[in-house]
Motif scaffolding. Structure first.
Motif, PDB file in Angstrom:
ATOM      1  N   TRP A 102       0.833  -1.195   0.000  1.00 53.81           N
ATOM      2  CA  TRP A 102       0.000   0.000   0.000  1.00 53.81           C
ATOM      3  C   TRP A 102       0.870   1.249   0.000  1.00 53.81           C
ATOM      4  O   TRP A 102       1.785   1.394   0.796  1.00 53.81           O
ATOM      5  N   GLN A 103       0.551   2.150  -0.919  1.00 53.62           N
ATOM      6  CA  GLN A 103       1.278   3.406  -1.027  1.00 53.62           C
ATOM      7  C   GLN A 103       0.294   4.561  -0.856  1.00 53.62           C
ATOM      8  O   GLN A 103      -0.730   4.609  -1.534  1.00 53.62           O
ATOM      9  N   GLN A 104       0.606   5.465   0.036  1.00 54.71           N
ATOM     10  CA  GLN A 104      -0.286   6.594   0.294  1.00 54.71           C
ATOM     11  C   GLN A 104       0.077   7.767  -0.606  1.00 54.71           C
ATOM     12  O   GLN A 104       1.236   8.111  -0.798  1.00 54.71           O
ATOM     13  N   ARG A 105      -0.962   8.372  -1.155  1.00 54.45           N
ATOM     14  CA  ARG A 105      -0.812   9.604  -1.934  1.00 54.45           C
ATOM     15  C   ARG A 105      -2.057  10.445  -1.697  1.00 54.45           C
ATOM     16  O   ARG A 105      -3.147  10.070  -2.112  1.00 54.45           O
ATOM     17  N   GLY A 106      -1.894  11.559  -1.037  1.00 54.23           N
ATOM     18  CA  GLY A 106      -3.048  12.383  -0.716  1.00 54.23           C
ATOM     19  C   GLY A 106      -3.960  11.685   0.276  1.00 54.23           C
ATOM     20  O   GLY A 106      -3.520  11.162   1.300  1.00 54.23           O
ATOM     21  N   ARG A 107      -5.227  11.613  -0.027  1.00 50.74           N
ATOM     22  CA  ARG A 107      -6.194  10.976   0.867  1.00 50.74           C
ATOM     23  C   ARG A 107      -6.519   9.549   0.457  1.00 50.74           C
ATOM     24  O   ARG A 107      -7.500   8.972   0.916  1.00 50.74           O
ATOM     25  N   GLY A 132     -10.334  -5.316   1.523  1.00 49.59           N
ATOM     26  CA  GLY A 132     -11.092  -4.206   2.065  1.00 49.59           C
ATOM     27  C   GLY A 132     -11.050  -2.976   1.191  1.00 49.59           C
ATOM     28  O   GLY A 132     -11.074  -1.846   1.691  1.00 49.59           O
ATOM     29  N   SER A 133     -10.969  -3.166  -0.125  1.00 48.29           N
ATOM     30  CA  SER A 133     -10.849  -2.043  -1.047  1.00 48.29           C
ATOM     31  C   SER A 133     -11.620  -2.364  -2.327  1.00 48.29           C
ATOM     32  O   SER A 133     -12.410  -3.312  -2.377  1.00 48.29           O
ATOM     33  N   HIS A 134     -11.363  -1.604  -3.379  1.00 46.41           N
ATOM     34  CA  HIS A 134     -11.970  -1.840  -4.691  1.00 46.41           C
ATOM     35  C   HIS A 134     -11.006  -1.362  -5.757  1.00 46.41           C
ATOM     36  O   HIS A 134     -10.005  -0.671  -5.457  1.00 46.41           O
ATOM     37  N   LEU A 135     -11.278  -1.727  -7.006  1.00 48.20           N
ATOM     38  CA  LEU A 135     -10.444  -1.241  -8.093  1.00 48.20           C
ATOM     39  C   LEU A 135     -10.449   0.288  -8.105  1.00 48.20           C
ATOM     40  O   LEU A 135     -11.457   0.920  -7.789  1.00 48.20           O
ATOM     41  N   VAL A 136      -9.332   0.860  -8.468  1.00 48.78           N
ATOM     42  CA  VAL A 136      -9.137   2.298  -8.320  1.00 48.78           C
ATOM     43  C   VAL A 136     -10.132   3.107  -9.142  1.00 48.78           C
ATOM     44  O   VAL A 136     -10.462   2.748 -10.284  1.00 48.78           O
ATOM     45  N   VAL A 137     -10.603   4.188  -8.536  1.00 46.08           N
ATOM     46  CA  VAL A 137     -11.457   5.176  -9.207  1.00 46.08           C
ATOM     47  C   VAL A 137     -10.607   6.432  -9.391  1.00 46.08           C
ATOM     48  O   VAL A 137     -10.216   7.082  -8.412  1.00 46.08           O
ATOM     49  N   ILE A 138     -10.336   6.795 -10.638  1.00 46.86           N
ATOM     50  CA  ILE A 138      -9.431   7.906 -10.939  1.00 46.86           C
ATOM     51  C   ILE A 138     -10.238   9.192 -11.036  1.00 46.86           C
ATOM     52  O   ILE A 138     -11.233   9.260 -11.763  1.00 46.86           O
ATOM     53  N   GLU A 139      -9.794  10.219 -10.333  1.00 47.81           N
ATOM     54  CA  GLU A 139     -10.557  11.464 -10.260  1.00 47.81           C
ATOM     55  C   GLU A 139     -10.035  12.558 -11.181  1.00 47.81           C
ATOM     56  O   GLU A 139     -10.807  13.430 -11.602  1.00 47.81           O
ATOM     57  N   ASP A 140      -8.719  12.570 -11.464  1.00 50.09           N
ATOM     58  CA  ASP A 140      -8.184  13.637 -12.318  1.00 50.09           C
ATOM     59  C   ASP A 140      -6.960  13.139 -13.078  1.00 50.09           C
ATOM     60  O   ASP A 140      -6.494  12.023 -12.873  1.00 50.09           O
ATOM     61  N   LYS A 141      -6.464  14.004 -13.951  1.00 51.60           N
ATOM     62  CA  LYS A 141      -5.329  13.624 -14.805  1.00 51.60           C
ATOM     63  C   LYS A 141      -4.060  13.412 -13.993  1.00 51.60           C
ATOM     64  O   LYS A 141      -3.235  12.547 -14.320  1.00 51.60           O
ATOM     65  N   ALA A 142      -3.867  14.191 -12.921  1.00 53.73           N
ATOM     66  CA  ALA A 142      -2.668  14.025 -12.098  1.00 53.73           C
ATOM     67  C   ALA A 142      -2.636  12.645 -11.459  1.00 53.73           C
ATOM     68  O   ALA A 142      -1.565  12.004 -11.382  1.00 53.73           O
ATOM     69  N   GLU A 143      -3.781  12.168 -11.009  1.00 50.26           N
ATOM     70  CA  GLU A 143      -3.845  10.830 -10.422  1.00 50.26           C
ATOM     71  C   GLU A 143      -3.564   9.773 -11.474  1.00 50.26           C
ATOM     72  O   GLU A 143      -2.865   8.786 -11.212  1.00 50.26           O
ATOM     73  N   LEU A 144      -4.078   9.978 -12.672  1.00 49.03           N
ATOM     74  CA  LEU A 144      -3.820   9.036 -13.767  1.00 49.03           C
ATOM     75  C   LEU A 144      -2.333   8.969 -14.081  1.00 49.03           C
ATOM     76  O   LEU A 144      -1.769   7.877 -14.255  1.00 49.03           O
ATOM     77  N   ASP A 145      -1.692  10.125 -14.144  1.00 46.59           N
ATOM     78  CA  ASP A 145      -0.252  10.146 -14.447  1.00 46.59           C
ATOM     79  C   ASP A 145       0.550   9.453 -13.356  1.00 46.59           C
ATOM     80  O   ASP A 145       1.538   8.753 -13.630  1.00 46.59           O
ATOM     81  N   GLN A 214      -7.688   0.386  -4.416  1.00 43.40           N
ATOM     82  CA  GLN A 214      -7.716   1.702  -3.761  1.00 43.40           C
ATOM     83  C   GLN A 214      -8.604   1.655  -2.527  1.00 43.40           C
ATOM     84  O   GLN A 214      -9.621   0.963  -2.510  1.00 43.40           O
ATOM     85  N   LYS A 215      -8.197   2.381  -1.489  1.00 37.80           N
ATOM     86  CA  LYS A 215      -9.070   2.639  -0.351  1.00 37.80           C
ATOM     87  C   LYS A 215      -8.671   3.951   0.291  1.00 37.80           C
ATOM     88  O   LYS A 215      -7.592   4.491   0.038  1.00 37.80           O
ATOM     89  N   GLU A 216      -9.560   4.478   1.122  1.00 41.81           N
ATOM     90  CA  GLU A 216      -9.302   5.757   1.739  1.00 41.81           C
ATOM     91  C   GLU A 216      -8.143   5.656   2.718  1.00 41.81           C
ATOM     92  O   GLU A 216      -7.876   4.590   3.288  1.00 41.81           O
ATOM     93  N   VAL A 217      -7.489   6.776   2.956  1.00 46.99           N
ATOM     94  CA  VAL A 217      -6.276   6.766   3.741  1.00 46.99           C
ATOM     95  C   VAL A 217      -6.524   6.330   5.169  1.00 46.99           C
ATOM     96  O   VAL A 217      -5.666   5.697   5.800  1.00 46.99           O
ATOM     97  N   GLU A 218      -7.698   6.641   5.736  1.00 45.83           N
ATOM     98  CA  GLU A 218      -7.971   6.243   7.124  1.00 45.83           C
ATOM     99  C   GLU A 218      -8.125   4.737   7.262  1.00 45.83           C
ATOM    100  O   GLU A 218      -8.094   4.202   8.385  1.00 45.83           O
TER     101      GLU A 218
END
Length: 224
Positions: A102-107, A132-145, A214-218
């Protein structure tokens, strides 16, 4: 008669003093040396000796440095061997099979599974659910990169075509914002999304690729 006697006496005197003829010839000094070394050769010899001395000092320093380095490398090698022995004795694997966890980036926290393991889209989603997660949901281009920079090949994301609306939908129920992302390829039923080199592509969900969870940082410390 007198002339003859005078001449005879003069001749006799000359025979008695033969050295008188050599008075103007310089005599050799018996105490002087037969040869002398020029001063310039003495200077050359001294310079050669100085150079040899300097080379000897440099060579000695080099060998001392080399010996110290070899001793240091030997101590490090022995230390690493002892560490490996202790690890093996404890039953732990000295070569972890998971290159990334697991790698944290932002939230968010992301999980990149073993790079030699591939699954189809449904199996990948099940694997994320087990963590305890799901396949990643990408929100913006920076996250995609960011995600594609961590990959060496295509990987599944949480994007698929719903049979009812026949449109791209994320696993969290939100629809794809086509103003932000452009999916290259077909948009048919049983087609899912993958990421590769900064782009989102569509392919059949039965194909096998890497995947990103992906899962939330908490919640990063929960699950596997």
């Amino acid at each position: 008669m007198e002339d003859e006697e005078g001449y005879t006496a003069l001749q006799f005197q000359r025979r008695r003093n033969p050295e008188d003829r050599c008075e103007d010839v310089p005599r050799a000094d018996p105490q002087a040396p037969h040869s002398q070394i020029p001063a310039r050769w003495i200077i050359v010899l001294l310079m050669v000796l100085v150079v040899l001395l300097v080379l000897a000092v440099i060579g000695s320093g080099f060998w001392n440095f080399k010996l110290q380095q070899e001793n240091r490398d030997l101590r490090m090698s022995l230390k690493q061997r002892d560490t490996c022995d202790d690890t093996n004795k404890s039953g732990a694997d000295p070569m972890p099979s998971l290159p990334l966890k697991w790698q944290q980036r932002g939230r968010k926290c992301y999980y990149f599974p073993v790079r030699t393991d591939v699954k189809n889209w449904n199996a990948s989603q099940k694997d994320c659910s087990s963590r305890g997660s799901h396949l990643v949901v990408i929100e913006d281009k920076a996250e995609l990169d960011y995600l594609t920079s961590e990959l060496t090949n295509q990987a599944w994301i949480g994007l698929f075509i719903t049979p009812a609306r026949r449109g791209w939908t994320w696993v969290n129920g939100s629809t794809l914002n086509e103003h932000v992302f452009n999916v290259t390829g077909s948009a048919d039923v049983d087609w899912c999304g993958v990421v590769n080199s900064g782009s989102i592509l569509s392919t059949r969900c039965i194909n096998s690729f890497y995947w990103i969870c992906q899962k939330e940082v908490e919640n990063c410390n929960s699950g596997v």
